[in-house]
Enzyme design. Structure first.
Site, PDB file in Angstrom:
ATOM      1  N   ASN A 131     -25.104 -19.021 -35.506  1.00 56.98           N
ATOM      2  CA  ASN A 131     -25.801 -20.302 -35.669  1.00 56.98           C
ATOM      3  C   ASN A 131     -25.383 -20.837 -37.037  1.00 56.98           C
ATOM      4  OD1 ASN A 131     -27.525 -22.441 -35.874  1.00 56.98           O
ATOM      5  ND2 ASN A 131     -29.376 -21.291 -35.402  1.00 56.98           N
ATOM      6  N   ARG A 158     -24.359 -21.416 -31.233  1.00 56.81           N
ATOM      7  CA  ARG A 158     -25.397 -22.403 -30.934  1.00 56.81           C
ATOM      8  C   ARG A 158     -24.882 -23.768 -31.423  1.00 56.81           C
ATOM      9  NH1 ARG A 158     -30.366 -24.434 -34.318  1.00 56.81           N
ATOM     10  NH2 ARG A 158     -31.209 -25.786 -32.733  1.00 56.81           N
ATOM     11  N   HIS A 163     -33.726 -28.524 -28.120  1.00 60.14           N
ATOM     12  CA  HIS A 163     -34.306 -27.207 -27.788  1.00 60.14           C
ATOM     13  C   HIS A 163     -34.040 -26.804 -26.332  1.00 60.14           C
ATOM     14  CE1 HIS A 163     -37.483 -28.811 -30.782  1.00 60.14           C
ATOM     15  NE2 HIS A 163     -36.718 -27.981 -31.453  1.00 60.14           N
ATOM     16  N   HIS A 220     -42.211 -26.454 -26.194  1.00 62.83           N
ATOM     17  CA  HIS A 220     -41.599 -25.752 -27.332  1.00 62.83           C
ATOM     18  C   HIS A 220     -42.206 -26.376 -28.587  1.00 62.83           C
ATOM     19  CE1 HIS A 220     -38.126 -23.927 -29.638  1.00 62.83           C
ATOM     20  NE2 HIS A 220     -38.579 -24.840 -30.496  1.00 62.83           N
ATOM     21  N   ARG A 226     -41.962 -34.419 -39.187  1.00 63.90           N
ATOM     22  CA  ARG A 226     -41.435 -35.583 -38.447  1.00 63.90           C
ATOM     23  C   ARG A 226     -42.569 -36.343 -37.760  1.00 63.90           C
ATOM     24  NH1 ARG A 226     -36.936 -32.339 -35.136  1.00 63.90           N
ATOM     25  NH2 ARG A 226     -37.054 -30.649 -36.642  1.00 63.90           N
ATOM     26  N   GLU A 262     -33.716 -17.797 -27.686  1.00 62.25           N
ATOM     27  CA  GLU A 262     -32.508 -18.623 -27.510  1.00 62.25           C
ATOM     28  C   GLU A 262     -31.234 -17.806 -27.691  1.00 62.25           C
ATOM     29  OE1 GLU A 262     -34.812 -20.993 -30.264  1.00 62.25           O
ATOM     30  OE2 GLU A 262     -33.770 -22.761 -29.528  1.00 62.25           O
TER      31      GLU A 262
HETATM   32  P1  AMP Z   1     -40.570 -22.286 -35.536  1.00 65.67           P
HETATM   33  O1  AMP Z   1     -39.888 -23.574 -35.911  1.00 65.67           O
HETATM   34  O2  AMP Z   1     -40.492 -21.997 -34.073  1.00 65.67           O
HETATM   35  O3  AMP Z   1     -40.142 -21.130 -36.403  1.00 65.67           O
HETATM   36  O4  AMP Z   1     -42.151 -22.484 -35.837  1.00 65.67           O
HETATM   37  C1  AMP Z   1     -42.647 -22.639 -37.139  1.00 65.67           C
HETATM   38  C2  AMP Z   1     -44.113 -23.048 -37.046  1.00 65.67           C
HETATM   39  O5  AMP Z   1     -44.848 -22.021 -36.360  1.00 65.67           O
HETATM   40  C3  AMP Z   1     -44.776 -23.229 -38.403  1.00 65.67           C
HETATM   41  O6  AMP Z   1     -45.615 -24.371 -38.380  1.00 65.67           O
HETATM   42  C4  AMP Z   1     -45.636 -21.994 -38.512  1.00 65.67           C
HETATM   43  O7  AMP Z   1     -46.783 -22.207 -39.279  1.00 65.67           O
HETATM   44  C5  AMP Z   1     -46.051 -21.744 -37.084  1.00 65.67           C
HETATM   45  N1  AMP Z   1     -46.595 -20.392 -36.934  1.00 65.67           N
HETATM   46  C6  AMP Z   1     -47.878 -20.082 -36.764  1.00 65.67           C
HETATM   47  N2  AMP Z   1     -48.073 -18.765 -36.723  1.00 65.67           N
HETATM   48  C7  AMP Z   1     -46.885 -18.182 -36.888  1.00 65.67           C
HETATM   49  C8  AMP Z   1     -46.436 -16.838 -36.948  1.00 65.67           C
HETATM   50  N3  AMP Z   1     -47.271 -15.799 -36.830  1.00 65.67           N
HETATM   51  N4  AMP Z   1     -45.122 -16.640 -37.136  1.00 65.67           N
HETATM   52  C9  AMP Z   1     -44.279 -17.681 -37.259  1.00 65.67           C
HETATM   53  N5  AMP Z   1     -44.638 -18.980 -37.195  1.00 65.67           N
HETATM   54  C10 AMP Z   1     -45.941 -19.231 -37.029  1.00 65.67           C
END
Ligand code: AMP
Length: 402
Positions: A7, A91, A180, A208, A241, A387
Site C-alpha cells: 500500500n 492497493r 473502499h 464501512h 470530512r 482488505e
Molecule cells: P479506520 O479508518 O478504519 O482505522 O477507523 C478509525 C476510526 O475508528 C477512528 O475514529 C477511531 O476512533 C475509531 N475506533 C474506535 N475504536 C477503535 C479501536 N478499538 N481501534 C481502532 N479504531 C477505533
C-alpha cells in the site's frame, strides 16, 4: 503462494507478506518518511520479532530494497530467497472507469493508470512510484493491481451520474466512483456466506465506517449504489470530512472565508466532520471520551453521523426494494457501539431490530458478531474487514492463471 501486499502512499509504504495457502500474514511493516530521512518498522508474525531502523530512503525503489532485505534477513526475516516472494499485489485507490476488476501489471495497464492520475493525483502518483519501485527491485515478480473503485463499477448509470451538463461527464469523467470497494466486497462476501439464499436474491447494505466512511447497496452480490462520489468527500460525515451538503455552500464559504479552490477543498477535507462539529477531535474514541465529560457538541456529532447512516439505510432499502442484511465494518463500524445504535434506531418500519446489550459489548476483536435479535426481519452483523486478504487472494488467482 507468498504474496507481498503493498500500500504505497506518497511518503510511506505499508506492506504485508501473506501465505495464501492458509490466509496468514507472515510479516508486516512500514517504510515511512520516504524522501525525507526514512524509517523501517518490520515485524515477523511467527515469533513477534520486531526490527526497526533509520535508513535513508530517497524514493520508493530504495524503500523496497530495504523492505526486501528485511524479509530476507537471517535474524528477523521470513523467506530464504527473493524468488520466495512469488507475487506482489498493490492497493490502488482510483481506477476510474477503466478498471472493474483486479489486473496484472502490463504496459497497457500502466498507461491506463496514468489516465486515472487526474482523479486522485496524490494517491495515483504514489502507487505508480510503488509499482516502479517493485519493477526496479523485483523485475521478474508478477504484480497485480487491486482497485478501491472496482467493486463499484457495477452501478447503473442512473446511480453514478450527476445532474450536471452531460458534456462535463463526457469531457472530464465527472461521475460517482465510490471508494473502499475492496472492504465492501470483503464484508459483503462474508455476509453472503451467512445468508441462506441464492446470491442473485440477496440485498445487503454494507457500512464501512472509519476515518473515511462509505455505505453501499449490494444487490445480487453487485454494488448498485454507494455513498462516496467523484471523490471520497461525499456521503456521510467523517473524521475531518464534511460529507454531503448543499453544493452552493462551497462558493458561499469561498467568499466569506476568502478561500481559493484548493483552500476550500482542504477545508472540507481536513477541518469538518467530527473535528468540525465537536471541536474536540477527528477520532471517535476522543469523541466518546468527551461525551462522557458532558460535551454536547461531541454528542451532537455522533447523533449526526447515526442519523445520516440511518437515512442511507432507508434510501438503499428503497433502491434495492428491500434489505436482507446490514453489515458494519472498519474502525468505527467494528468498535463504536454508540454509532451503530444511533444508525439502527427508529427503523422498526423495516422490521430492523438489534440487541442493545450485544451491540454495546461488540468490538472488532470479538470477530464476526450478530447484532440483530431473533425477531428482526433483517440480519445485522459486525464483520471485521480485511482488505489486504482480498488483495492477496486476487493476486494469487491472477498469477496462478498465467
Ligand atoms: P479506520 O479508518 O478504519 O482505522 O477507523 C478509525 C476510526 O475508528 C477512528 O475514529 C477511531 O476512533 C475509531 N475506533 C474506535 N475504536 C477503535 C479501536 N478499538 N481501534 C481502532 N479504531 C477505533
Amino acid at each position: 503462494m507468498n504474496v507481498l501486499v503493498v500500500n504505497a502512499g506518497s511518503s510511506s509504504l505499508k506492506y504485508q507478506l501473506f501465505d495464501t495457502s492458509n490466509d496468514t500474514v507472515v510479516a508486516k511493516g512500514l517504510c515511512d518518511r520516504i524522501g525525507i530521512d526514512g524509517t523501517l518498522e518490520h515485524k515477523r508474525l511467527a515469533d513477534g520479532k520486531v526490527y526497526s531502523a533509520q535508513v535513508k530512503m530517497d524514493n520508493h525503489s530504495q524503500a523496497l530494497k530495504y523492505l526486501v532485505e528485511a524479509l530476507l534477513d537471517k535474524d528477523h526475516g521470513c523467506v530464504s530467497s527473493m524468488s520466495d516472494i512469488e507475487a506482489i499485489g498493490h492497493r490502488v485507490v482510483h481506477g476510474g472507469a477503466y478498471f472493474s476488476e483486479s489486473v496484472l501489471v502490463t504496459e497497457d495497464v500502466l498507461a491506463k493508470l496514468e489516465l486515472c492520475r487526474d482523479l486522485a493525483p496524490l494517491h495515483t502518483g504514489a502507487h505508480i512510484m510503488g509499482i516502479q519501485g517493485c519493477l526496479d527491485v523485483m523485475p521478474n515478480t508478477p504484480q497485480v493491481l487491486v482497485f478501491d473503485t472496482a467493486f463499484h463499477q457495477t452501478m447503473p448509470k442512473e446511480a453514478y451520474m450527476y445532474a450536471l451538463d452531460y458534456d462535463v461527464y463526457e469531457k472530464y469523467a465527472v461521475r460517482r466512483y465510490g471508494a473502499h470497494g475492496t472492504s465492501h466486497r470483503y464484508v459483503a462476501g462474508e455476509m453472503l456466506k451467512l445468508l441462506d439464499k441464492p446470491v442473485e436474491e440477496t440485498k445487503i447494505i454494507t457500512c464501512h465506517l472509519g476515518n473515511g466512511s462509505s455505505i453501499s447497496a449490494v444487490k445480487g452480490g453487485k454494488v448498485i449504489d454507494t455513498s462516496m462520489g467523484f471523490t471520497p468527500l461525499a456521503g456521510v460525515m467523517m473524521g475531518t470530512r464534511c460529507g454531503d451538503m448543499d453544493p452552493a455552500i462551497v462558493p458561499f464559504l469561498m467568499q466569506k472565508l476568502d478561500l481559493n479552490p484548493d483552500e476550500v477543498n482542504t477545508y472540507m477535507n481536513k477541518k469538518c466532520g467530527f473535528l468540525g462539529i465537536s471541536g474536540v477531535s477527528s477520532d471517535c474514541r476522543d469523541i466518546e471520551a468527551a461525551i462522557a465529560q458532558g460535551n454536547e457538541r461531541a454528542a451532537l456529532s455522533i447523533k449526526m453521523l447515526g442519523y445520516q447512516i440511518r437515512k442511507y439505510i432507508g434510501s438503499y432499502t428503497a433502491a434495492m426494494d428491500g434489505v436482507d442484511a446490514i453489515v458494519f465494518t472498519a474502525g468505527i463500524g467494528e468498535n463504536t457501539a454508540s454509532v451503530r445504535a444511533e444508525a439502527l434506531r427508529n427503523l422498526s418500519y423495516f422490521g430492523i431490530e438489534f440487541d442493545e446489550e450485544v451491540n454495546a459489548a461488540t468490538k472488532g476483536r470479538s470477530g464476526v458478531t450478530k447484532l440483530s435479535t431473533e425477531n428482526s426481519k433483517v440480519a445485522i452483523y459486525m464483520i471485521p474487514t480485511n482488505e489486504e486478504l482480498v488483495i492477496a487472494r486476487d493476486t494469487e488467482a491472477i498469477v496462478k492463471a498465467l
